[in-house]
Design a protein around this motif. Structure first.
Motif, PDB file in Angstrom:
ATOM      1  N   SER A 190     -32.692 -30.789  -7.826  1.00  0.00           N
ATOM      2  CA  SER A 190     -32.004 -31.637  -8.797  1.00  0.00           C
ATOM      3  C   SER A 190     -32.803 -31.851 -10.081  1.00  0.00           C
ATOM      4  O   SER A 190     -32.401 -32.627 -10.933  1.00  0.00           O
ATOM      5  N   LEU A 191     -33.917 -31.171 -10.212  1.00  0.00           N
ATOM      6  CA  LEU A 191     -34.799 -31.466 -11.348  1.00  0.00           C
ATOM      7  C   LEU A 191     -35.069 -30.215 -12.181  1.00  0.00           C
ATOM      8  O   LEU A 191     -35.538 -29.193 -11.672  1.00  0.00           O
ATOM      9  N   ILE A 192     -34.777 -30.327 -13.472  1.00  0.00           N
ATOM     10  CA  ILE A 192     -35.019 -29.188 -14.368  1.00  0.00           C
ATOM     11  C   ILE A 192     -35.782 -29.652 -15.605  1.00  0.00           C
ATOM     12  O   ILE A 192     -35.593 -30.764 -16.095  1.00  0.00           O
ATOM     13  N   PHE A 193     -36.673 -28.781 -16.068  1.00  0.00           N
ATOM     14  CA  PHE A 193     -37.387 -29.010 -17.334  1.00  0.00           C
ATOM     15  C   PHE A 193     -36.924 -27.949 -18.321  1.00  0.00           C
ATOM     16  O   PHE A 193     -36.746 -26.794 -17.930  1.00  0.00           O
ATOM     17  N   GLY A 194     -36.779 -28.328 -19.564  1.00  0.00           N
ATOM     18  CA  GLY A 194     -36.411 -27.352 -20.575  1.00  0.00           C
ATOM     19  C   GLY A 194     -37.196 -27.610 -21.846  1.00  0.00           C
ATOM     20  O   GLY A 194     -37.570 -28.751 -22.132  1.00  0.00           O
ATOM     21  N   ALA A 195     -37.460 -26.542 -22.595  1.00  0.00           N
ATOM     22  CA  ALA A 195     -38.147 -26.717 -23.878  1.00  0.00           C
ATOM     23  C   ALA A 195     -37.716 -25.612 -24.839  1.00  0.00           C
ATOM     24  O   ALA A 195     -37.507 -24.465 -24.433  1.00  0.00           O
ATOM     25  N   GLN A 202     -37.226 -21.897 -22.971  1.00  0.00           N
ATOM     26  CA  GLN A 202     -37.408 -21.573 -21.553  1.00  0.00           C
ATOM     27  C   GLN A 202     -37.166 -22.811 -20.697  1.00  0.00           C
ATOM     28  O   GLN A 202     -37.146 -23.932 -21.223  1.00  0.00           O
ATOM     29  N   TYR A 203     -36.960 -22.583 -19.420  1.00  0.00           N
ATOM     30  CA  TYR A 203     -36.736 -23.711 -18.524  1.00  0.00           C
ATOM     31  C   TYR A 203     -37.504 -23.473 -17.240  1.00  0.00           C
ATOM     32  O   TYR A 203     -37.992 -22.366 -16.977  1.00  0.00           O
ATOM     33  N   ALA A 204     -37.605 -24.503 -16.432  1.00  0.00           N
ATOM     34  CA  ALA A 204     -38.204 -24.379 -15.107  1.00  0.00           C
ATOM     35  C   ALA A 204     -37.434 -25.309 -14.183  1.00  0.00           C
ATOM     36  O   ALA A 204     -37.270 -26.498 -14.505  1.00  0.00           O
ATOM     37  N   ILE A 205     -36.926 -24.759 -13.099  1.00  0.00           N
ATOM     38  CA  ILE A 205     -36.234 -25.598 -12.120  1.00  0.00           C
ATOM     39  C   ILE A 205     -37.282 -26.030 -11.099  1.00  0.00           C
ATOM     40  O   ILE A 205     -37.837 -25.213 -10.372  1.00  0.00           O
ATOM     41  N   LEU A 232     -38.887 -29.324 -28.742  1.00  0.00           N
ATOM     42  CA  LEU A 232     -37.922 -30.215 -28.083  1.00  0.00           C
ATOM     43  C   LEU A 232     -38.062 -30.005 -26.582  1.00  0.00           C
ATOM     44  O   LEU A 232     -38.084 -28.857 -26.120  1.00  0.00           O
ATOM     45  N   ILE A 233     -38.187 -31.087 -25.845  1.00  0.00           N
ATOM     46  CA  ILE A 233     -38.393 -30.984 -24.396  1.00  0.00           C
ATOM     47  C   ILE A 233     -37.435 -31.943 -23.696  1.00  0.00           C
ATOM     48  O   ILE A 233     -37.203 -33.052 -24.190  1.00  0.00           O
ATOM     49  N   PHE A 234     -36.914 -31.525 -22.557  1.00  0.00           N
ATOM     50  CA  PHE A 234     -36.174 -32.490 -21.746  1.00  0.00           C
ATOM     51  C   PHE A 234     -36.504 -32.341 -20.268  1.00  0.00           C
ATOM     52  O   PHE A 234     -36.932 -31.285 -19.804  1.00  0.00           O
ATOM     53  N   ILE A 235     -36.338 -33.443 -19.575  1.00  0.00           N
ATOM     54  CA  ILE A 235     -36.511 -33.505 -18.131  1.00  0.00           C
ATOM     55  C   ILE A 235     -35.196 -34.054 -17.618  1.00  0.00           C
ATOM     56  O   ILE A 235     -34.841 -35.185 -17.955  1.00  0.00           O
ATOM     57  N   ALA A 236     -34.445 -33.262 -16.844  1.00  0.00           N
ATOM     58  CA  ALA A 236     -33.122 -33.741 -16.458  1.00  0.00           C
ATOM     59  C   ALA A 236     -32.909 -33.714 -14.956  1.00  0.00           C
ATOM     60  O   ALA A 236     -33.378 -32.798 -14.266  1.00  0.00           O
ATOM     61  N   THR A 237     -32.234 -34.731 -14.482  1.00  0.00           N
ATOM     62  CA  THR A 237     -31.656 -34.732 -13.139  1.00  0.00           C
ATOM     63  C   THR A 237     -30.167 -34.977 -13.374  1.00  0.00           C
ATOM     64  O   THR A 237     -29.776 -35.298 -14.505  1.00  0.00           O
ATOM     65  N   PRO A 238     -29.327 -34.836 -12.355  1.00  0.00           N
ATOM     66  CA  PRO A 238     -27.894 -35.064 -12.606  1.00  0.00           C
ATOM     67  C   PRO A 238     -27.591 -36.490 -13.050  1.00  0.00           C
ATOM     68  O   PRO A 238     -26.509 -36.753 -13.572  1.00  0.00           O
ATOM     69  N   GLU A 239     -28.522 -37.384 -12.876  1.00  0.00           N
ATOM     70  CA  GLU A 239     -28.244 -38.786 -13.223  1.00  0.00           C
ATOM     71  C   GLU A 239     -29.029 -39.277 -14.422  1.00  0.00           C
ATOM     72  O   GLU A 239     -28.842 -40.408 -14.871  1.00  0.00           O
ATOM     73  N   GLN A 240     -29.946 -38.475 -14.932  1.00  0.00           N
ATOM     74  CA  GLN A 240     -30.818 -39.014 -15.971  1.00  0.00           C
ATOM     75  C   GLN A 240     -31.428 -37.897 -16.807  1.00  0.00           C
ATOM     76  O   GLN A 240     -31.675 -36.798 -16.319  1.00  0.00           O
ATOM     77  N   ILE A 241     -31.658 -38.208 -18.067  1.00  0.00           N
ATOM     78  CA  ILE A 241     -32.400 -37.256 -18.890  1.00  0.00           C
ATOM     79  C   ILE A 241     -33.441 -38.018 -19.698  1.00  0.00           C
ATOM     80  O   ILE A 241     -33.178 -39.108 -20.206  1.00  0.00           O
ATOM     81  N   ALA A 242     -34.643 -37.472 -19.730  1.00  0.00           N
ATOM     82  CA  ALA A 242     -35.678 -37.989 -20.622  1.00  0.00           C
ATOM     83  C   ALA A 242     -35.976 -36.846 -21.574  1.00  0.00           C
ATOM     84  O   ALA A 242     -36.073 -35.696 -21.147  1.00  0.00           O
ATOM     85  N   ALA A 243     -36.082 -37.153 -22.861  1.00  0.00           N
ATOM     86  CA  ALA A 243     -36.243 -36.062 -23.813  1.00  0.00           C
ATOM     87  C   ALA A 243     -37.082 -36.476 -24.997  1.00  0.00           C
ATOM     88  O   ALA A 243     -37.262 -37.672 -25.264  1.00  0.00           O
ATOM     89  N   MET A 244     -37.610 -35.480 -25.667  1.00  0.00           N
ATOM     90  CA  MET A 244     -38.371 -35.728 -26.894  1.00  0.00           C
ATOM     91  C   MET A 244     -38.046 -34.657 -27.911  1.00  0.00           C
ATOM     92  O   MET A 244     -37.561 -33.584 -27.570  1.00  0.00           O
ATOM     93  N   ALA A 251     -29.301 -22.363 -15.195  1.00  0.00           N
ATOM     94  CA  ALA A 251     -29.753 -22.430 -16.591  1.00  0.00           C
ATOM     95  C   ALA A 251     -29.918 -21.049 -17.196  1.00  0.00           C
ATOM     96  O   ALA A 251     -30.142 -20.062 -16.495  1.00  0.00           O
ATOM     97  N   ILE A 252     -29.812 -21.003 -18.501  1.00  0.00           N
ATOM     98  CA  ILE A 252     -30.006 -19.767 -19.258  1.00  0.00           C
ATOM     99  C   ILE A 252     -30.721 -20.110 -20.561  1.00  0.00           C
ATOM    100  O   ILE A 252     -30.378 -21.101 -21.209  1.00  0.00           O
ATOM    101  N   ALA A 253     -31.691 -19.270 -20.923  1.00  0.00           N
ATOM    102  CA  ALA A 253     -32.325 -19.414 -22.235  1.00  0.00           C
ATOM    103  C   ALA A 253     -32.167 -18.101 -22.974  1.00  0.00           C
ATOM    104  O   ALA A 253     -32.434 -17.034 -22.411  1.00  0.00           O
TER     105      ALA A 253
END
Lengths: 259, 221
Positions: free
Chosen positions: A34-39, A27-30, A115-127, A5-7
């Motif tokens: 397989s799990l990353i958070f981004g905002a 910014q992001y946090a791994i 804007l926030i997301f929680i992603a895995t390679p199979e799923q994303i939850a976001a707001m 990831a890059i911000a």
């Protein structure tokens, strides 16, 4: 094999002229392989300490997610995602309130979108609260053609220069939440500064020739990719099209070995 | 290795609509109408100074001697100010109603074409009073309720001889009519241009638009 990831943010021409700092932050946090958070957040131009607000909102959101979400406890329904993001936004607002008391100014002085997301390679939850965009590639990883998808339309009133902020009374009601399963190899979150060059507005479709080079740049070593992105955000070519602050948060789940 | 730069999608410019609602009744003949005409030219020239505003400010002109759409919406870069002539009475209420309808039609056009826009302005200039049979009170009610719903911002300017008391009943309470200094349309249109430049460059959730100070007129009590 992990998330890459890059911000990056760059101050807009208009703020540069007035010597206003960049009011965007991303910014992001791994959290696991397989799990990353981004905002990302865009501080309101009318808010006196918008830059402080945007950064604090993003950092607080990521801290809260790190404490609350693990690979085994991902939200699995839209309503559980909404519940999770509601507590995240509440803690963001508490942090902003504390900051405004400490700095002896108003909560509105820290107004920003979020804007926030929680992603895995199979799923994303976001707001999303306010404007900006999250775009993902939903094509399977070996597909030759990307399938970009815009998660939410920017939340605006009737007029282009109006939006909603985390600090608004009705922020939680306005919060858009989504949960998408399937392939999530590439995610791009951005503030509204890039909206008009990246999204075709009459049908709200992401413009593939904008996103494809960005996705491709993540194949390069991180420092090279970061330079490429920063140069792009500061390019005259881009600044001729937008005078606003710009932020890109890119991430890609890469199964290939790094070169 | 990094290949290629992101390409940009072409979206239509955001639009900043403004309707000039101009009294061209016979009392405007002579110096007033000619000052108004040169004011329109000055308006175009002033907005043209700002490259972005020239593409965004979308102007229409409705005159009322008889109510007439003398210029349908056009961006300033394409705008050729018409030459207005003074004749007829003052159907002010009809003109306000016409402008409100025109605005709604324009908004639908924007929406159908994926064009994003700013809050429209309606800018009325008059030197008289509505015709006795003009439905100005009904138009004023409609206007005020549209203002309350934030559908537009309405401004009224009186030229010497205007019935300011009636104008005051038409304008929203927070934005009383202004009496133009003499025939200084030029300064007024410069202000309108400056204001339009500010509105049309305001960003999403950005700085609140602060209008420039009014040096060309005053509020009458």
């Amino acid at each position: 094999v992990s998330w890459k990831a890059i911000a990056c943010s760059a101050v807009g021409k208009r703020h540069l002229e007035r010597q206003v700092p960049c009011q965007d932050y991303g910014q992001y946090a791994i959290a696991a392989e397989s799990l990353i958070f981004g905002a990302v957040a865009d501080g309101a131009g009318s808010a006196k300490h918008a830059d402080v607000g945007a950064k604090l909102a993003v950092e607080t959101a990521l801290e809260k997610l790190k404490a609350q979400v693990t690979t085994t406890e991902l939200p699995t329904t839209e309503s559980s995602a909404r519940q999770l993001f509601t507590t995240v936004v509440e803690s963001v607002v508490i942090a902003l309130q504390a900051q405004s008391i400490m700095g002896d100014y108003l909560l509105e002085d820290l107004a920003c979108t979020l804007l926030i997301f929680i992603a895995t390679p199979e799923q994303i939850a976001a707001m999303q609260i306010g404007d900006g965009f999250i775009v993902m590639n939903t094509a399977p990883k070996n597909a030759t053609q990307a399938e970009y998808k815009l998660l939410f339309r920017p939340d605006r009133g009737e007029y282009i220069n109006e939006t909603c902020f985390v600090t608004s009374d009705y922020a939680l009601e306005q919060m858009q939440v989504g949960l998408c399963s399937g392939h999530t190899q590439f995610v791009c979150a951005s503030t509204d500064g890039l909206e008009k060059v990246a999204i075709r507005i009459n049908d709200w479709q992401p413009f593939a020739p904008f996103f494809t080079p960005l996705a491709a740049c993540l194949d390069a070593p991180l420092d090279e990719a970061k330079t490429y992105l920063q140069n792009f955000l500061e390019s005259d070519r881009l600044n001729a099209r937008t005078d606003d602050d710009k932020t890109l948060l890119l991430c890609q789940y890469d199964v290939r070995e790094e070169l | 290795m990094l290949v290629g730069q992101p390409e940009f999608v072409e979206n239509p410019e955001n639009r900043c609509p403004v309707i000039l609602l101009l009294d061209t009744s016979s009392s405007m003949s002579g110096e007033p109408i000619s000052a108004l005409n040169s004011g329109l030219l000055a308006f175009k020239d002033a907005v043209l100074q700002d490259e972005q505003a020239a593409l965004r400010v979308d102007v229409a002109i409705v005159s009322f001697g008889p109510v007439q759409l003398v210029q349908d919406f056009v961006t300033i870069d394409q705008f050729n100010p018409p030459y207005l002539e003074a004749r007829g009475l003052t159907p002010m209420g009809e003109a306000v109603n016409y402008a409100l309808d025109l605005l709604e039609t324009r908004k639908s056009t924007y929406k159908n074409n994926g064009i994003q826009y700013y809050r429209p302005w309606v800018f009325m200039i008059t030197d008289g009073a509505p015709n006795p049979d003009s439905p100005w009170q009904q138009a004023a009610d409609r206007l005020r309720s549209a203002e309350m719903q934030r559908k537009l911002s309405f401004f009224a300017v009186g030229v010497q001889g205007a019935d300011m008391a009636t104008l005051k009943q038409i304008t929203p309470p927070e934005r009383p009519p202004l009496l133009l200094n003499g025939l200084d349309f030029r300064a007024m249109f410069q202000w309108l241009s400056d204001s339009m430049v500010r509105v049309s460059s305001s960003t999403v959730g950005g700085e609140m638009v602060v209008l420039p100070p009014v040096g060309w007129g005053q509020i009458t009590s």
